[in-house]
Design a protein around this motif. Structure first.
Motif, PDB file in Angstrom:
ATOM      1  N   LEU A 181      11.188  22.173   5.750  1.00 33.45           N
ATOM      2  CA  LEU A 181      10.788  24.067   6.184  1.00 33.45           C
ATOM      3  C   LEU A 181       9.225  24.018   6.616  1.00 33.45           C
ATOM      4  CD1 LEU A 181      10.585  24.910   2.167  1.00 33.45           C
ATOM      5  CD2 LEU A 181      12.230  26.014   4.467  1.00 33.45           C
ATOM      6  N   ALA A 182       9.008  22.176   6.946  1.00 31.51           N
ATOM      7  CA  ALA A 182       7.780  22.041   7.851  1.00 31.51           C
ATOM      8  C   ALA A 182       8.019  21.771   8.773  1.00 31.51           C
ATOM      9  CB  ALA A 182       6.791  20.179   7.162  1.00 31.51           C
ATOM     10  N   LYS A 183       8.653  21.070   9.587  1.00 31.86           N
ATOM     11  CA  LYS A 183       9.084  20.955  10.669  1.00 31.86           C
ATOM     12  C   LYS A 183       9.686  22.565  11.546  1.00 31.86           C
ATOM     13  CE  LYS A 183      12.924  18.447  13.504  1.00 31.86           C
ATOM     14  NZ  LYS A 183      14.332  17.917  13.794  1.00 31.86           N
ATOM     15  N   VAL A 184      10.399  23.306  10.829  1.00 32.03           N
ATOM     16  CA  VAL A 184      10.229  24.732  11.094  1.00 32.03           C
ATOM     17  C   VAL A 184       8.879  25.109  11.769  1.00 32.03           C
ATOM     18  CG1 VAL A 184      11.452  26.992  11.258  1.00 32.03           C
ATOM     19  CG2 VAL A 184      12.426  24.572  10.460  1.00 32.03           C
ATOM     20  N   ALA A 185       7.950  25.322  10.795  1.00 32.38           N
ATOM     21  CA  ALA A 185       6.828  25.612  10.793  1.00 32.38           C
ATOM     22  C   ALA A 185       6.145  25.555  11.828  1.00 32.38           C
ATOM     23  CB  ALA A 185       6.356  26.327   9.040  1.00 32.38           C
ATOM     24  N   LYS A 186       6.129  23.883  11.496  1.00 30.22           N
ATOM     25  CA  LYS A 186       4.993  22.767  12.101  1.00 30.22           C
ATOM     26  C   LYS A 186       3.657  22.703  11.283  1.00 30.22           C
ATOM     27  CE  LYS A 186       6.415  23.834  17.389  1.00 30.22           C
ATOM     28  NZ  LYS A 186       7.981  24.357  16.790  1.00 30.22           N
ATOM     29  N   THR A 187       4.429  22.154  10.020  1.00 29.80           N
ATOM     30  CA  THR A 187       2.613  22.362   8.922  1.00 29.80           C
ATOM     31  C   THR A 187       2.447  21.141   9.829  1.00 29.80           C
ATOM     32  OG1 THR A 187       4.568  23.796   7.466  1.00 29.80           O
ATOM     33  CG2 THR A 187       2.284  22.730   6.617  1.00 29.80           C
ATOM     34  N   LYS A 188       0.940  21.077   9.650  1.00 29.90           N
ATOM     35  CA  LYS A 188       0.633  19.331   9.015  1.00 29.90           C
ATOM     36  C   LYS A 188       0.955  18.823   8.406  1.00 29.90           C
ATOM     37  CE  LYS A 188      -3.381  20.879  11.871  1.00 29.90           C
ATOM     38  NZ  LYS A 188      -5.504  20.847  11.755  1.00 29.90           N
ATOM     39  N   LEU A 189       1.158  17.844   8.910  1.00 33.71           N
ATOM     40  CA  LEU A 189       1.714  16.548   7.366  1.00 33.71           C
ATOM     41  C   LEU A 189       0.640  15.364   7.300  1.00 33.71           C
ATOM     42  CD1 LEU A 189       5.709  17.034   8.071  1.00 33.71           C
ATOM     43  CD2 LEU A 189       4.553  17.967   6.425  1.00 33.71           C
ATOM     44  N   ILE A 190       0.278  14.585   6.397  1.00 29.50           N
ATOM     45  CA  ILE A 190      -0.617  13.590   6.504  1.00 29.50           C
ATOM     46  C   ILE A 190       0.612  12.532   5.222  1.00 29.50           C
ATOM     47  CG2 ILE A 190      -1.331  13.822   4.213  1.00 29.50           C
ATOM     48  CD1 ILE A 190      -4.052  13.171   6.052  1.00 29.50           C
ATOM     49  N   VAL A 191       0.486  11.442   5.594  1.00 24.72           N
ATOM     50  CA  VAL A 191       0.893  10.555   4.785  1.00 24.72           C
ATOM     51  C   VAL A 191      -0.021  10.049   3.908  1.00 24.72           C
ATOM     52  CG1 VAL A 191       2.738   8.185   4.109  1.00 24.72           C
ATOM     53  CG2 VAL A 191       3.618  10.087   6.507  1.00 24.72           C
ATOM     54  N   GLY A 192      -0.043   9.181   2.756  1.00 24.64           N
ATOM     55  CA  GLY A 192      -0.648   8.768   1.593  1.00 24.64           C
ATOM     56  C   GLY A 192       0.469   8.098   1.216  1.00 24.64           C
ATOM     57  N   SER A 193      -0.481   6.867   0.695  1.00 20.15           N
ATOM     58  CA  SER A 193       0.163   5.511   0.236  1.00 20.15           C
ATOM     59  C   SER A 193      -0.296   5.468  -1.689  1.00 20.15           C
ATOM     60  CB  SER A 193      -0.759   4.441   0.072  1.00 20.15           C
ATOM     61  OG  SER A 193      -2.200   3.615  -0.207  1.00 20.15           O
ATOM     62  N   ASP A 194      -0.965   7.124  -2.084  1.00 21.17           N
ATOM     63  CA  ASP A 194      -1.479   6.986  -3.083  1.00 21.17           C
ATOM     64  C   ASP A 194      -1.941   5.270  -4.142  1.00 21.17           C
ATOM     65  OD1 ASP A 194      -2.364   8.030  -5.422  1.00 21.17           O
ATOM     66  OD2 ASP A 194      -0.197   9.357  -6.625  1.00 21.17           O
ATOM     67  N   SER A 195      -2.556   4.330  -3.012  1.00 17.62           N
ATOM     68  CA  SER A 195      -2.619   3.773  -3.748  1.00 17.62           C
ATOM     69  C   SER A 195      -3.779   3.454  -5.252  1.00 17.62           C
ATOM     70  CB  SER A 195      -3.222   2.383  -2.458  1.00 17.62           C
ATOM     71  OG  SER A 195      -3.526   1.303  -3.566  1.00 17.62           O
ATOM     72  N   HIS A 196      -2.821   2.626  -6.376  1.00 18.47           N
ATOM     73  CA  HIS A 196      -4.175   2.174  -7.353  1.00 18.47           C
ATOM     74  C   HIS A 196      -4.243   1.016  -7.046  1.00 18.47           C
ATOM     75  CE1 HIS A 196      -2.897   6.168  -7.915  1.00 18.47           C
ATOM     76  NE2 HIS A 196      -3.590   6.252  -9.129  1.00 18.47           N
ATOM     77  N   PHE A 197      -4.385  -0.341  -6.224  1.00 12.88           N
ATOM     78  CA  PHE A 197      -4.364  -1.369  -6.432  1.00 12.88           C
ATOM     79  C   PHE A 197      -4.289  -1.718  -5.101  1.00 12.88           C
ATOM     80  CE2 PHE A 197      -2.699  -5.761  -6.021  1.00 12.88           C
ATOM     81  CZ  PHE A 197      -4.155  -6.475  -7.327  1.00 12.88           C
ATOM     82  N   ALA A 198      -4.937  -2.777  -4.311  1.00 13.06           N
ATOM     83  CA  ALA A 198      -6.158  -3.049  -3.069  1.00 13.06           C
ATOM     84  C   ALA A 198      -4.972  -3.322  -2.137  1.00 13.06           C
ATOM     85  CB  ALA A 198      -6.653  -4.118  -2.819  1.00 13.06           C
ATOM     86  N   GLU A 199      -4.137  -4.143  -3.404  1.00 13.19           N
ATOM     87  CA  GLU A 199      -2.665  -4.737  -1.774  1.00 13.19           C
ATOM     88  C   GLU A 199      -1.396  -3.492  -1.441  1.00 13.19           C
ATOM     89  OE1 GLU A 199      -2.693  -7.945  -0.440  1.00 13.19           O
ATOM     90  OE2 GLU A 199      -4.174  -8.207  -1.689  1.00 13.19           O
ATOM     91  N   THR A 200      -2.059  -2.378  -1.921  1.00 10.32           N
ATOM     92  CA  THR A 200      -0.795  -1.734  -1.768  1.00 10.32           C
ATOM     93  C   THR A 200      -1.397  -0.284  -0.445  1.00 10.32           C
ATOM     94  OG1 THR A 200      -1.122  -0.063  -3.882  1.00 10.32           O
ATOM     95  CG2 THR A 200       0.348  -1.519  -3.543  1.00 10.32           C
ATOM     96  N   VAL A 201      -2.851  -0.350  -0.349  1.00 11.81           N
ATOM     97  CA  VAL A 201      -2.985   0.252   0.335  1.00 11.81           C
ATOM     98  C   VAL A 201      -2.535   0.552   1.652  1.00 11.81           C
ATOM     99  CG1 VAL A 201      -4.891   1.235   2.268  1.00 11.81           C
ATOM    100  CG2 VAL A 201      -5.637   0.324  -0.364  1.00 11.81           C
ATOM    101  N   GLY A 202      -1.924   1.617   2.718  1.00 12.42           N
ATOM    102  CA  GLY A 202      -1.275   1.213   3.693  1.00 12.42           C
ATOM    103  C   GLY A 202       0.117   1.201   3.721  1.00 12.42           C
ATOM    104  N   ASP A 203       0.263   1.467   2.387  1.00 12.81           N
ATOM    105  CA  ASP A 203       1.918   1.318   2.101  1.00 12.81           C
ATOM    106  C   ASP A 203       2.885   2.722   2.447  1.00 12.81           C
ATOM    107  OD1 ASP A 203       1.630  -1.446   1.676  1.00 12.81           O
ATOM    108  OD2 ASP A 203       2.318  -1.085  -0.558  1.00 12.81           O
ATOM    109  N   PHE A 204       3.742   2.954   3.487  1.00 16.26           N
ATOM    110  CA  PHE A 204       3.412   3.817   4.021  1.00 16.26           C
ATOM    111  C   PHE A 204       5.675   3.976   4.190  1.00 16.26           C
ATOM    112  CE2 PHE A 204      -0.195   3.849   5.814  1.00 16.26           C
ATOM    113  CZ  PHE A 204      -0.701   5.107   5.151  1.00 16.26           C
TER     114      PHE A 204
END
Length: 245
Positions: A181-204
């Motif tokens: 749906l977002a692709k068609v509507a050109k909605t802004k997207l963002i990717v988040g790790s939802d990290s709860h431990f330091a080593e998983t920051v940036g896991d996308f």
């Protein structure tokens, strides 16, 4: 797709995460991949979460730690049908990033109509930059209505990597549909790790893979560009400062 920021990171202040700000910054710097992170501890209604003054005192944290730009933020909880956030406006306006979403223990698990109403009203409020994990099957929504509102009111929708790997199991099909749906509507997207431990920051990895499956262009994903990300954050009128790199 190359990412420059992780806008969904939890510290020990959330009550159920396990790393300090310093540990997170050092682990992020060691990976040598990201230029900035946002500290988005849960709002005050989360069991074990911080008091409002935690967010007021985020000014105590330097703008850069171990060379990483630190954005001060919140993962606020929606707590009623009005889309109310669990942090007072005078504190919200001090933050660089306001993410918001539906969480167990913080709001009633309602019908799809009720859940949609909460999210859409939060989007319309002008207080929110990002809606987190909208694909959560625990809180079913009218995905088309949420995408439409996010597009109209210029709020980004998160593709949450943790939802595809460790939590909120059953999210994948909903994430695929939201991305379509977002692709068609050109909605802004963002990717988040939802990290709860330091080593998983940036896991996308998982989130990046389904974005690729749908042919989402890099310019639609805010955290692939410092300029696009800052432009989005600075569009919010009820912030009392300019967010810079």
């Amino acid at each position: 797709m190359k990412f420059i920021a992780d806008l969904h990171v939890h510290t020990v202040a959330s009550g159920h995460a396990y790393s300090t700000v310093l540990e997170i910054a050092q682990a992020t710097a060691a990976k040598n991949e990201l230029k900035m992170i946002a500290l988005t501890d849960h709002g005050t209604k989360m069991p074990g979460g911080p008091h409002s003054y935690h967010f007021a005192n985020l000014v105590a944290i330097p703008e850069r730690v171990s060379g990483i730009r630190i954005l001060k933020g919140i993962e606020a909880n929606l707590i009623d049908l009005k889309g109310t956030l669990d942090l007072e406006k005078q504190y919200l306006e001090r933050l660089d990033v306001v993410a918001a979403g539906l969480h167990a223990f913080c709001c009633p698990v309602g019908s799809s109509k009720d859940n949609t109403t909460m999210i859409v009203n939060a989007i319309k409020s002008g207080s929110v930059d990002i809606i987190v994990h909208p694909g959560n099957p625990e809180f079913l929504i009218d995905e088309a209505a949420v995408v439409e509102a996010a597009t109209k009111f210029d709020v980004a929708l998160e593709i949450n990597n943790c939802s595809l790997t460790a939590a909120r199991l059953g999210s994948e099909a909903h994430c695929h549909h939201i991305i379509q749906l977002a692709k068609v509507a050109k909605t802004k997207l963002i990717v988040g790790s939802d990290s709860h431990f330091a080593e998983t920051v940036g896991d996308f990895g998982a989130a990046a893979e389904i974005l690729s499956d749908h042919g989402i262009p890099e310019e639609q994903v805010l955290n692939t560009s410092i300029e696009r990300l800052l432009s989005h954050l600075n569009r919010r009128k009820n912030r009392n400062h300019l967010v810079t790199f």
